[in-house]
Design a protein around this motif. Sequence first.
Motif, PDB file in Angstrom:
ATOM      1  N   UNK A   1       0.838  -1.194   0.000  1.00  0.00           N
ATOM      2  CA  UNK A   1       0.000   0.000   0.000  1.00  0.00           C
ATOM      3  C   UNK A   1       0.873   1.244   0.000  1.00  0.00           C
ATOM      4  N   UNK A   2       1.703   1.372   1.013  1.00  0.00           N
ATOM      5  CA  UNK A   2       2.602   2.525   1.096  1.00  0.00           C
ATOM      6  C   UNK A   2       3.628   2.487  -0.019  1.00  0.00           C
ATOM      7  N   UNK A   3       4.175   1.294  -0.290  1.00  0.00           N
ATOM      8  CA  UNK A   3       5.181   1.179  -1.341  1.00  0.00           C
ATOM      9  C   UNK A   3       4.593   1.588  -2.684  1.00  0.00           C
ATOM     10  N   UNK A   4       3.351   1.152  -2.992  1.00  0.00           N
ATOM     11  CA  UNK A   4       2.735   1.498  -4.262  1.00  0.00           C
ATOM     12  C   UNK A   4       2.535   2.999  -4.379  1.00  0.00           C
ATOM     13  N   UNK A   5       2.150   3.649  -3.280  1.00  0.00           N
ATOM     14  CA  UNK A   5       1.941   5.090  -3.317  1.00  0.00           C
ATOM     15  C   UNK A   5       3.237   5.818  -3.655  1.00  0.00           C
ATOM     16  N   UNK A   6       4.346   5.348  -3.090  1.00  0.00           N
ATOM     17  CA  UNK A   6       5.634   5.985  -3.377  1.00  0.00           C
ATOM     18  C   UNK A   6       6.029   5.765  -4.823  1.00  0.00           C
ATOM     19  N   UNK A 147       3.028  -0.455  15.193  1.00  0.00           N
ATOM     20  CA  UNK A 147       2.290   0.285  14.180  1.00  0.00           C
ATOM     21  C   UNK A 147       2.794  -0.013  12.772  1.00  0.00           C
ATOM     22  N   UNK A 148       4.057  -0.414  12.642  1.00  0.00           N
ATOM     23  CA  UNK A 148       4.599  -0.767  11.329  1.00  0.00           C
ATOM     24  C   UNK A 148       3.981  -2.054  10.803  1.00  0.00           C
ATOM     25  N   UNK A 149       3.885  -3.060  11.656  1.00  0.00           N
ATOM     26  CA  UNK A 149       3.344  -4.361  11.246  1.00  0.00           C
ATOM     27  C   UNK A 149       3.191  -5.232  12.479  1.00  0.00           C
ATOM     28  N   UNK A 150       2.345  -6.232  12.367  1.00  0.00           N
ATOM     29  CA  UNK A 150       2.175  -7.179  13.462  1.00  0.00           C
ATOM     30  C   UNK A 150       3.365  -8.135  13.531  1.00  0.00           C
ATOM     31  N   UNK A 151       3.399  -8.928  14.605  1.00  0.00           N
ATOM     32  CA  UNK A 151       4.539  -9.808  14.830  1.00  0.00           C
ATOM     33  C   UNK A 151       4.725 -10.865  13.769  1.00  0.00           C
ATOM     34  N   UNK A 307       2.762  -4.608   4.580  1.00  0.00           N
ATOM     35  CA  UNK A 307       2.908  -4.618   6.027  1.00  0.00           C
ATOM     36  C   UNK A 307       1.596  -4.181   6.683  1.00  0.00           C
ATOM     37  N   UNK A 308       1.656  -3.670   7.904  1.00  0.00           N
ATOM     38  CA  UNK A 308       0.444  -3.324   8.623  1.00  0.00           C
ATOM     39  C   UNK A 308       0.031  -4.444   9.565  1.00  0.00           C
ATOM     40  N   UNK A 309      -1.105  -4.262  10.208  1.00  0.00           N
ATOM     41  CA  UNK A 309      -1.626  -5.207  11.192  1.00  0.00           C
ATOM     42  C   UNK A 309      -2.901  -5.849  10.651  1.00  0.00           C
TER      43      UNK A 309
END
Length: 491
Positions: A1-6, A147-151, A307-309
């Motif tokens: 998601x974030x990578x695609x936006x960049x 907040x970056x990603x779950x375990x 990434x993300x939760x």
Amino acid sequence: MLADAHRDGMASDIPMTGEDGLWLRLDRPNNVLGVVSVLWTATPVDPTALRRLLAERIVDRYPVFRCRPVTRSAWLPGAAWEEDPDFDLGRHVLVESLPDAHPEAALQQRVGDLRSTCLDLEHPPWSVHLLQGHGRGSAVVVRTHHALADGVRMTRLLFALLDPLPGEGAAARPVGTHGMDDPFADLLAAPRHPLRALGAGVRVLTSGLNTVYDTLQMLGWTNPPTAWTGPPGTRKSAAWSDPVPLDLLADLAHAEGATINDVCLALLGGALARAHRAEMRAATPSDLAWMVPVNLEPLEAGPPERLGNRFALVLVVLPLRGPFRARVAEVHARVERLRHSWEPVLTRGLQQLLGLAPNPLATTLSDYFAGKAVGVLTNVPGPRSAMALAGAEVTGIVGWAPCSGDQVMTACIVSYAGRVRIGFGTDDRRVGDARLMVAAFRDELHAVVEQYRTAAAPAGVPAPRPEPGVSTAATPIAAVNRSDPRGSPRR
């Protein structure tokens, strides 16, 4: 998601999902919401090679690792990932030295220090510490904010840094806890497979009843007061067991018609009872609940696509008293009921709603549910054969999810290359040094193994000697009846 936006050239200020932002809001000095992983190697890791791996496989692939969190309001939800204009990989990858004397104790001390330290939210909230001088090799401690990603996803990222040893195939497997039963595909196939659909209908009914039972139990559950009850302090510790051969746990599971996970949870329950009784000089409760993360998406080997939760937390009540065999049976029944329940879907929905709620409501309800558990318990199946980090063979791995609210303990069950380690992260004020929990687990495992040997081994036959570097209790149970008809072990 974030990578695609960049990649598409959009603005670097990217909205954060409410679920990710919830973990940012729940971060506190007495329970830092950092996912912490540790691995160590047989030979030293080259700092330059490690930085190159991190840049190529993590930072370049996931630009969120170049971003810092920005909160929109102190009261209302809403946060974003903003690119750090001063991003410097050197700020996040630190090289340190362990003292020559007692490097394992020094490593555990350092991990405890890092678990106690808040991540710097003025910059991307992650760090990698390369600790040289861990025996003949190195140790690497990875910290990332929840907040970056779950375990689950952060562990997959850690494994993405590893490569097969020469002559070995890629032996990584999906990472997660127990999966969920999904009968709906069989229901949809009713015209072609009516009997299968009938069985699926029974499973749907069972899942519905289990969901009602589990939900009512979660809402009504309160952990009994123990010597560990109360607000945690800011000082944390960490320790882990010697490696336990997976075959040993498989023997125990086979003998009881249970899973390896069931055996580990039953051993953990017994260890908790031993620690509470011996160290706290207090009555041991019969049951104690933990929060267990459940991944809700199909997992494949390799790094995550995003990434993300995307996980749920379920309440798992562990029995502490009684014979080992009875505890295994009870754990098996409780976990199987959760597997055939939609409780994880409900709790995931609750997490998403809390992520959209104002801060006072979100934190109050989150603390209420967190208070139902003594801590967080994870089960991480790792690579089945030995791997290498920057050319250095990895000889051990452990890692923990963070606690929240008034939780005082986190535990992990990590398998790697045919061996299992149990790791504990504890609050110093309430629980004390995590090494006390490791000692209690060692004693519990030893007692269970001796119980099986005594019951089944012929008189006069000596017990097998332990392998070098392996727990003295972690040798095969030579006399366990592997032809026991009650079933074979499963993960």
